[in-house]
Design an enzyme around this catalytic site. Structure first.
Site, short mmCIF file in Angstrom:
data_model
loop_
_atom_site.label_atom_id
_atom_site.label_comp_id
_atom_site.label_asym_id
_atom_site.label_seq_id
_atom_site.Cartn_x
_atom_site.Cartn_y
_atom_site.Cartn_z
NE ARG A 43 22.33 17.56 98.72
CZ ARG A 43 22.73 18.63 99.31
NH1 ARG A 43 24.29 18.75 99.51
NH2 ARG A 43 22.09 19.55 99.56
CG LEU B 84 27.23 6.79 92.06
CD1 LEU B 84 27.21 7.60 90.68
CD2 LEU B 84 28.34 5.80 91.77
N GLY C 52 22.58 7.17 96.07
CA GLY C 52 21.31 8.02 96.84
C GLY C 52 21.05 9.04 95.95
CB SER D 132 29.75 -3.26 97.83
OG SER D 132 30.89 -3.72 97.04
CB SER D 133 29.99 -7.14 93.37
OG SER D 133 30.98 -5.86 93.39
CB CYS D 134 33.78 -5.95 97.41
SG CYS D 134 33.01 -4.84 98.72
CE1 TYR E 152 32.00 0.35 101.57
CE2 TYR E 152 32.04 -1.45 99.95
CZ TYR E 152 31.36 -0.27 100.39
OH TYR E 152 30.37 0.12 99.88
CE LYS F 217 28.22 -0.74 102.12
NZ LYS F 217 26.86 0.14 102.35
CG ASN G 114 32.94 -2.68 89.77
OD1 ASN G 114 33.48 -2.47 90.74
ND2 ASN G 114 32.96 -3.84 89.07
CG HIS H 109 35.06 2.63 93.36
ND1 HIS H 109 34.05 3.44 93.99
CD2 HIS H 109 35.08 1.64 94.12
CE1 HIS H 109 33.81 3.19 95.46
NE2 HIS H 109 34.51 1.83 95.27
NE ARG I 232 45.03 7.43 86.21
CZ ARG I 232 44.86 6.41 86.68
NH1 ARG I 232 44.73 5.32 85.92
NH2 ARG I 232 44.36 6.35 87.89
NE ARG J 290 37.45 -5.19 89.38
CZ ARG J 290 38.20 -5.93 89.51
NH1 ARG J 290 38.04 -7.19 88.69
NH2 ARG J 290 39.09 -6.12 90.26
#
Length: 324
Positions: free
Chosen positions: A24, A26, A28, A119-121, A148, A152, A177, A191, A199, A221
């Site tokens: 449920r 993003l 997946g 994740s790229s982080c 986080y 990972k 991202n 994010h 916004r 990014r």
């Protein structure tokens, strides 16, 4: 880099049970759509209320009952700079529990092929750009999301350990991202890209004179549409095997200011924009080196402007069902 796993990538059995953990979310959700569109007939998913992945006993019972042949581990506790900075204990603990429970149960019940999503982080804050797979564990992480990132990284090492100890042809993919349908547009948990969409769309609808963004707008990014990510996941499962995590991205980046300007154009906002330079920018640049997956035969297809337009359209048509 070789670990002795003997496996030749091949097309997946479309009728075999395929468990998408986090179906449920993003990534997946996009993967579920992609698998369904590619003829998979036995997709298995559970919401967090149906199966708490931090409940080890429940996870093992689930695997014993469903006996999945394939697993895509896309379930995770995720968030932006604010959420990661505020709740590092939860981001570390919850993600470690989810990953450990799912992978241990997958080992116990003989899962053939598993794909872990990171994740790229995971890469050092000041690593050379673009980020190559080999830069993992070569320097300090970005402090605003280090908890986080450590979780990972542990997932990547768990996959590599399963390969070394049990000969499992499991793999890891590290997306840049991501954005697209099903994203988290929460004011506190999102994010940067969905936060900007929300916004600017609200400002356009309410006729606001000013939009204020965090930071300087100068960090660069890279953004990948989640449908591209889902296609990459299926591609890797059928065409790649190896111990190294695989970067997934477009190979090009833009500044936060540029992405904000594009979003303003897409939603129709024409007011003033201010940048609150007292707020953190995060990592100065995060651009993925995607040579490995490109050389294997996959490249991203969805252009940024096209992807933003479709994401804004989805956001506006799902106002009543957004997360957060």
């Amino acid at each position: 880099m070789s670990d002795g796993v003997e496996f030749a990538p091949r097309p997946l059995d479309r009728d075999a049970p395929f468990y998408v953990a986090g179906h449920r979310g993003l990534v997946g959700g996009a993967l579920w759509r992609t698998l369904d569109g590619n003829g998979f007939t036995n997709l298995v998913g559970r919401t967090s209320s149906e199966l708490d992945l931090t409940d080890r006993g429940a996870v093992f019972d689930f695997f014993a009952t469903e006996k999945p042949t394939y697993v895509a581990l896309a379930a995770a506790k995720v968030g932006g700079i604010l959420a990661n900075s505020t709740y590092p204990v939860e981001f570390l603990s919850v993600n470690l529990q989810i990953q450990t429970n799912v992978m241990d149960a997958a080992l116990e019940h003989g899962v053939d092929r598993l794909l872990f999503l990171g994740s790229s982080c995971i890469y050092p804050k000041l690593a050379p750009q673009p980020l190559k797979e080999e830069y993992l564990l070569t320097g300090p992480l970005e402090p605003t999301n280090d908890a986080y990132a450590i979780a990972k990284i542990a997932g990547i090492l768990a996959v590599q350990a399963a390969r070394r100890q049990y000969g499992k042809p499991w793999i890891s993919a590290m997306p840049t991202n991501l954005y697209g349908p099903g994203d988290n547009f929460s004011p506190t948990g999102s994010h940067v890209l969905p936060a900007l969409i929300r916004r600017y769309d609200e400002a356009a609808r309410t006729g606001a004179d000013v939009v204020e963004n965090w930071g300087t707008g100068s960090p660069r990014r890279e953004f990948l549409h989640v449908d591209d990510m889902a296609e990459a996941c299926l591609f890797l499962l059928e065409n790649y095997d190896g111990p190294s995590q695989v970067n997934v991205g477009t190979g090009s980046d833009v500044t936060i200011k540029e992405i904000a300007e594009t979003i303003a154009e897409v939603v129709g906002y024409e007011g003033e924009v201010r940048w609150d330079t007292s707020k953190p920018d995060g990592t100065p640049q995060k651009l993925m080196d995607v040579s490995l997956i490109n050389d294997a035969g996959w490249t991203a297809r969805v252009g940024l402007r096209e992807g933003l337009e479709s994401t804004v359209e989805w956001y506006r048509s799902h106002q009543g069902e957004l997360r957060g």
